[in-house]
Design an enzyme around this catalytic site. Structure first.
Site, PDB file in Angstrom:
ATOM      1  N   ASP A  18       0.828  -1.208   0.000  1.00 10.13           N
ATOM      2  CA  ASP A  18       0.000   0.000   0.000  1.00 10.13           C
ATOM      3  C   ASP A  18       0.865   1.262   0.000  1.00 10.13           C
ATOM      4  O   ASP A  18       1.965   1.268   0.540  1.00 10.13           O
ATOM      5  CB  ASP A  18      -0.910  -0.017   1.242  1.00 10.13           C
ATOM      6  CG  ASP A  18      -2.057   0.987   1.131  1.00 10.13           C
ATOM      7  OD1 ASP A  18      -2.429   1.344  -0.007  1.00 10.13           O
ATOM      8  OD2 ASP A  18      -2.569   1.410   2.179  1.00 10.13           O
ATOM      9  N   GLY A  19       0.339   2.317  -0.615  1.00 14.78           N
ATOM     10  CA  GLY A  19       1.010   3.616  -0.571  1.00 14.78           C
ATOM     11  C   GLY A  19       1.498   4.137  -1.913  1.00 14.78           C
ATOM     12  O   GLY A  19       2.131   5.190  -1.974  1.00 14.78           O
ATOM     13  N   GLY A  21      -0.233   5.434  -4.391  1.00 14.67           N
ATOM     14  CA  GLY A  21      -0.905   6.686  -4.745  1.00 14.67           C
ATOM     15  C   GLY A  21      -0.281   7.868  -4.030  1.00 14.67           C
ATOM     16  O   GLY A  21       0.001   8.913  -4.641  1.00 14.67           O
ATOM     17  N   TRP A  23       2.692   8.020  -2.763  1.00 15.98           N
ATOM     18  CA  TRP A  23       4.064   8.198  -3.250  1.00 15.98           C
ATOM     19  C   TRP A  23       4.063   9.115  -4.467  1.00 15.98           C
ATOM     20  O   TRP A  23       4.886  10.030  -4.579  1.00 15.98           O
ATOM     21  CB  TRP A  23       4.662   6.833  -3.598  1.00 15.98           C
ATOM     22  CG  TRP A  23       6.097   6.855  -4.016  1.00 15.98           C
ATOM     23  CD1 TRP A  23       7.197   6.693  -3.221  1.00 15.98           C
ATOM     24  CD2 TRP A  23       6.594   7.046  -5.362  1.00 15.98           C
ATOM     25  NE1 TRP A  23       8.339   6.779  -3.978  1.00 15.98           N
ATOM     26  CE2 TRP A  23       8.006   6.993  -5.293  1.00 15.98           C
ATOM     27  CE3 TRP A  23       5.988   7.259  -6.600  1.00 15.98           C
ATOM     28  CZ2 TRP A  23       8.818   7.143  -6.416  1.00 15.98           C
ATOM     29  CZ3 TRP A  23       6.802   7.420  -7.721  1.00 15.98           C
ATOM     30  CH2 TRP A  23       8.201   7.355  -7.618  1.00 15.98           C
ATOM     31  N   ARG A  31      -1.369   9.101 -10.122  1.00 12.83           N
ATOM     32  CA  ARG A  31      -1.326   7.911  -9.270  1.00 12.83           C
ATOM     33  C   ARG A  31      -0.698   6.715  -9.980  1.00 12.83           C
ATOM     34  O   ARG A  31      -0.007   5.902  -9.356  1.00 12.83           O
ATOM     35  CB  ARG A  31      -2.748   7.545  -8.807  1.00 12.83           C
ATOM     36  CG  ARG A  31      -3.370   8.551  -7.867  1.00 12.83           C
ATOM     37  CD  ARG A  31      -4.770   8.116  -7.462  1.00 12.83           C
ATOM     38  NE  ARG A  31      -4.761   6.821  -6.803  1.00 12.83           N
ATOM     39  CZ  ARG A  31      -4.543   6.639  -5.489  1.00 12.83           C
ATOM     40  NH1 ARG A  31      -4.337   7.671  -4.710  1.00 12.83           N
ATOM     41  NH2 ARG A  31      -4.542   5.434  -4.980  1.00 12.83           N
ATOM     42  N   HIS A  35       1.966   3.427  -9.127  1.00 13.23           N
ATOM     43  CA  HIS A  35       1.771   1.985  -9.346  1.00 13.23           C
ATOM     44  C   HIS A  35       2.930   1.414 -10.168  1.00 13.23           C
ATOM     45  O   HIS A  35       3.376   0.295  -9.919  1.00 13.23           O
ATOM     46  CB  HIS A  35       0.434   1.724 -10.040  1.00 13.23           C
ATOM     47  CG  HIS A  35      -0.754   2.128  -9.213  1.00 13.23           C
ATOM     48  ND1 HIS A  35      -0.889   1.762  -7.885  1.00 13.23           N
ATOM     49  CD2 HIS A  35      -1.852   2.873  -9.503  1.00 13.23           C
ATOM     50  CE1 HIS A  35      -2.028   2.260  -7.405  1.00 13.23           C
ATOM     51  NE2 HIS A  35      -2.620   2.948  -8.363  1.00 13.23           N
ATOM     52  N   TRP A  67     -12.039  -2.118  -7.648  1.00 14.74           N
ATOM     53  CA  TRP A  67     -12.852  -1.781  -8.827  1.00 14.74           C
ATOM     54  C   TRP A  67     -13.592  -0.471  -8.611  1.00 14.74           C
ATOM     55  O   TRP A  67     -14.004   0.182  -9.569  1.00 14.74           O
ATOM     56  CB  TRP A  67     -13.891  -2.870  -9.103  1.00 14.74           C
ATOM     57  CG  TRP A  67     -13.325  -4.170  -9.561  1.00 14.74           C
ATOM     58  CD1 TRP A  67     -13.234  -5.306  -8.807  1.00 14.74           C
ATOM     59  CD2 TRP A  67     -12.785  -4.499 -10.849  1.00 14.74           C
ATOM     60  NE1 TRP A  67     -12.670  -6.326  -9.550  1.00 14.74           N
ATOM     61  CE2 TRP A  67     -12.385  -5.859 -10.812  1.00 14.74           C
ATOM     62  CE3 TRP A  67     -12.595  -3.779 -12.038  1.00 14.74           C
ATOM     63  CZ2 TRP A  67     -11.812  -6.504 -11.905  1.00 14.74           C
ATOM     64  CZ3 TRP A  67     -12.026  -4.432 -13.123  1.00 14.74           C
ATOM     65  CH2 TRP A  67     -11.640  -5.769 -13.055  1.00 14.74           C
ATOM     66  N   LEU A 129      11.475 -19.638  -5.464  1.00 12.63           N
ATOM     67  CA  LEU A 129      10.490 -18.824  -4.738  1.00 12.63           C
ATOM     68  C   LEU A 129       9.130 -18.948  -5.420  1.00 12.63           C
ATOM     69  O   LEU A 129       9.041 -18.834  -6.644  1.00 12.63           O
ATOM     70  CB  LEU A 129      10.918 -17.345  -4.739  1.00 12.63           C
ATOM     71  CG  LEU A 129       9.919 -16.359  -4.117  1.00 12.63           C
ATOM     72  CD1 LEU A 129       9.963 -16.413  -2.586  1.00 12.63           C
ATOM     73  CD2 LEU A 129      10.196 -14.910  -4.562  1.00 12.63           C
ATOM     74  N   ARG A 179       2.260  -4.884   6.134  1.00  8.89           N
ATOM     75  CA  ARG A 179       1.502  -3.873   5.387  1.00  8.89           C
ATOM     76  C   ARG A 179       2.334  -2.602   5.369  1.00  8.89           C
ATOM     77  O   ARG A 179       2.719  -2.088   6.421  1.00  8.89           O
ATOM     78  CB  ARG A 179       0.133  -3.591   6.007  1.00  8.89           C
ATOM     79  CG  ARG A 179      -0.614  -2.518   5.183  1.00  8.89           C
ATOM     80  CD  ARG A 179      -2.054  -2.323   5.564  1.00  8.89           C
ATOM     81  NE  ARG A 179      -2.677  -1.391   4.620  1.00  8.89           N
ATOM     82  CZ  ARG A 179      -3.932  -1.440   4.214  1.00  8.89           C
ATOM     83  NH1 ARG A 179      -4.722  -2.384   4.664  1.00  8.89           N
ATOM     84  NH2 ARG A 179      -4.413  -0.556   3.360  1.00  8.89           N
ATOM     85  N   ARG A 185      -4.709  -2.044   9.015  1.00 10.79           N
ATOM     86  CA  ARG A 185      -5.911  -2.849   8.786  1.00 10.79           C
ATOM     87  C   ARG A 185      -5.610  -3.897   7.724  1.00 10.79           C
ATOM     88  O   ARG A 185      -4.604  -3.817   7.009  1.00 10.79           O
ATOM     89  CB  ARG A 185      -7.092  -1.964   8.392  1.00 10.79           C
ATOM     90  CG  ARG A 185      -6.839  -1.098   7.182  1.00 10.79           C
ATOM     91  CD  ARG A 185      -8.080  -0.276   6.795  1.00 10.79           C
ATOM     92  NE  ARG A 185      -7.762   0.677   5.762  1.00 10.79           N
ATOM     93  CZ  ARG A 185      -7.702   2.005   5.938  1.00 10.79           C
ATOM     94  NH1 ARG A 185      -7.926   2.529   7.125  1.00 10.79           N
ATOM     95  NH2 ARG A 185      -7.399   2.804   4.930  1.00 10.79           N
ATOM     96  N   SER A 187      -7.884  -4.878   5.242  1.00 14.65           N
ATOM     97  CA  SER A 187      -8.503  -4.539   3.950  1.00 14.65           C
ATOM     98  C   SER A 187      -8.891  -5.760   3.118  1.00 14.65           C
ATOM     99  O   SER A 187      -8.627  -5.805   1.910  1.00 14.65           O
ATOM    100  CB  SER A 187      -7.570  -3.611   3.151  1.00 14.65           C
ATOM    101  OG  SER A 187      -7.365  -2.400   3.843  1.00 14.65           O
TER     102      SER A 187
HETATM  103  C1  IPE Z   1      -5.332  -2.700  -0.057  1.00 11.45           C
HETATM  104  O1  IPE Z   1      -5.056  -1.361  -0.194  1.00 11.45           O
HETATM  105  C2  IPE Z   1      -5.313  -3.367  -1.406  1.00 11.45           C
HETATM  106  C3  IPE Z   1      -4.009  -3.469  -2.067  1.00 11.45           C
HETATM  107  C4  IPE Z   1      -2.872  -3.088  -1.576  1.00 11.45           C
HETATM  108  C5  IPE Z   1      -4.030  -4.072  -3.362  1.00 11.45           C
HETATM  109  P1  IPE Z   1      -6.226  -0.263  -0.296  1.00 11.45           P
HETATM  110  O2  IPE Z   1      -5.556   1.044  -0.454  1.00 11.45           O
HETATM  111  O3  IPE Z   1      -7.194  -0.647  -1.333  1.00 11.45           O
HETATM  112  O4  IPE Z   1      -6.929  -0.403   1.126  1.00 11.45           O
HETATM  113  P2  IPE Z   1      -7.835   0.634   1.927  1.00 11.45           P
HETATM  114  O5  IPE Z   1      -8.893   1.099   0.991  1.00 11.45           O
HETATM  115  O6  IPE Z   1      -6.952   1.756   2.365  1.00 11.45           O
HETATM  116  O7  IPE Z   1      -8.353  -0.148   3.095  1.00 11.45           O
HETATM  117  C1  IPE Z   2      -1.798   0.209  -3.262  1.00 13.87           C
HETATM  118  O1  IPE Z   2      -1.522   1.557  -3.315  1.00 13.87           O
HETATM  119  C2  IPE Z   2      -1.978  -0.380  -4.635  1.00 13.87           C
HETATM  120  C3  IPE Z   2      -3.376  -0.683  -4.978  1.00 13.87           C
HETATM  121  C4  IPE Z   2      -4.387  -0.651  -4.141  1.00 13.87           C
HETATM  122  C5  IPE Z   2      -3.647  -1.056  -6.356  1.00 13.87           C
HETATM  123  P1  IPE Z   2      -2.675   2.649  -3.264  1.00 13.87           P
HETATM  124  O2  IPE Z   2      -3.069   2.983  -4.641  1.00 13.87           O
HETATM  125  O3  IPE Z   2      -3.789   2.196  -2.375  1.00 13.87           O
HETATM  126  O4  IPE Z   2      -1.909   3.871  -2.596  1.00 13.87           O
HETATM  127  P2  IPE Z   2      -2.493   4.903  -1.551  1.00 13.87           P
HETATM  128  O5  IPE Z   2      -2.973   4.109  -0.364  1.00 13.87           O
HETATM  129  O6  IPE Z   2      -3.604   5.644  -2.214  1.00 13.87           O
HETATM  130  O7  IPE Z   2      -1.329   5.768  -1.232  1.00 13.87           O
HETATM  131 MG    MG Z   3      -4.160   2.447  -0.401  1.00 14.15          MG
END
Ligand code: IPE
Ligand code: IPE
Ligand code: MG
Length: 245
Positions: A18-19, A21, A23, A31, A35, A67, A129, A179, A185, A187
């Site tokens: 996660d993170g 976006g 970044w 965004r 990715h 989605w 792996l 995470r 969390r 998620s």
């Molecule tokens: C969880 O991240 C899903 C993935 C990393 C693919 P999200 O960014 O979707 O989770 P929430 O919405 O913050 O719980």
């Molecule tokens: C996780 O990064 C990747 C996916 C859920 C696809 P995010 O896109 O959720 O990044 P943030 O949480 O918005 O920074």
């Molecule tokens: Mg996220």
């Protein structure tokens, strides 16, 4: 594994990546640029796991709920999956990585589904792996699909039969669940399989999560005592007989 503080490398590491976006946002980039950088970070993490002797790496790449993001981001992620497959699979294969895609494929395009099947086939002989990429995955979906499968076969639903029908039945449960991105969390990730995983939350955004961060997580894991419901004394003297009834 009931041992504590052995310095052993976790056999199976799962990661909620996660993170991405945030970044990108910090750099005033779209965004999707985050990715893309996330794919680089995954490549680095997979290689580091190979080098450290981790046997299984399971990553959350796209959740059933993702989605609901803006259509532009969803289609960008689908294209990125296709591009990453085309670009990365050969090198991953040379590194000894066996790929599995875990999740509901029915709502993915025919082209993407073909790419996933091909990548799995191309890496099927690798043994260093196992890399499970959870794409269009949700823990609730997984439990439901397992129950549905058993019901269709007329098999009684028990923890053991469900376990065998879950999408990650080909690997042991994760020892360590990381995470990144600072949220604490799950998620809808591995709701069933993470029953006894050690949790590690990193404030680093996924594109910044490097080998040093991975070693910090493994170090924290090594400092944990995994009790699986037993007492600390039992873990330290494993010969103590266990009363089961
Ligand atoms: C969880 O991240 C899903 C993935 C990393 C693919 P999200 O960014 O979707 O989770 P929430 O919405 O913050 O719980
Ligand atoms: C996780 O990064 C990747 C996916 C859920 C696809 P995010 O896109 O959720 O990044 P943030 O949480 O918005 O920074
Ligand atoms: Mg996220």
């Amino acid at each position: 594994m009931t041992s504590k503080k052995t310095g052993a490398v976790p056999r199976h590491i799962a990661v909620i990546m996660d993170g991405n976006g945030r970044w990108a946002k910090r750099r005033l980039l779209p965004r999707l640029a985050g990715h893309k950088q996330g794919v680089e970070s995954l490549r680095r993490c997979a290689r580091a796991c190979v080098e450290r002797g981790v046997q299984v790496l399971t990553v959350f790449a796209f959740s059933s709920e993702n989605w609901n993001r803006p259509q532009e981001e969803v289609s960008g992620l689908m294209s990125l999956l296709a591009t990453a497959l085309a670009k990365e699979v050969s090198q991953l294969s040379r590194d000894g990585v066996r790929l599995y895609f875990v999740g509901d494929r029915s709502s993915l395009s025919e082209k993407v589904r073909h790419g996933l099947a091909q990548a799995e086939q191309q890496t099927a002989h690798n043994t260093r792996l196992i890399l499970n990429i959870c794409f269009n995955y949700g823990g609730r979906w997984d439990i439901a699909q397992a129950a549905e499968k058993l019901a269709a076969q007329g098999v009684a639903i028990t923890p053991e039969s469900l376990d065998k029908a879950m999408a990650l039945a080909h690997v042991p449960d994760p020892d360590l669940l990381i995470r990144t991105g600072g949220e604490m969390r799950i998620s809808n990730f591995l709701l069933w399989q993470a029953a006894y995983s050690e949790m590690y939350f990193s404030a680093s955004l996924w594109p910044d999560f490097d080998e040093a961060e991975l070693d910090l997580a493994i170090g924290a894991f090594n400092g944990r005592e995994r009790r699986f419901g037993q007492t600390s004394e039992q873990i330290q003297q494993p010969s103590t007989p266990t009363v089961t009834a």
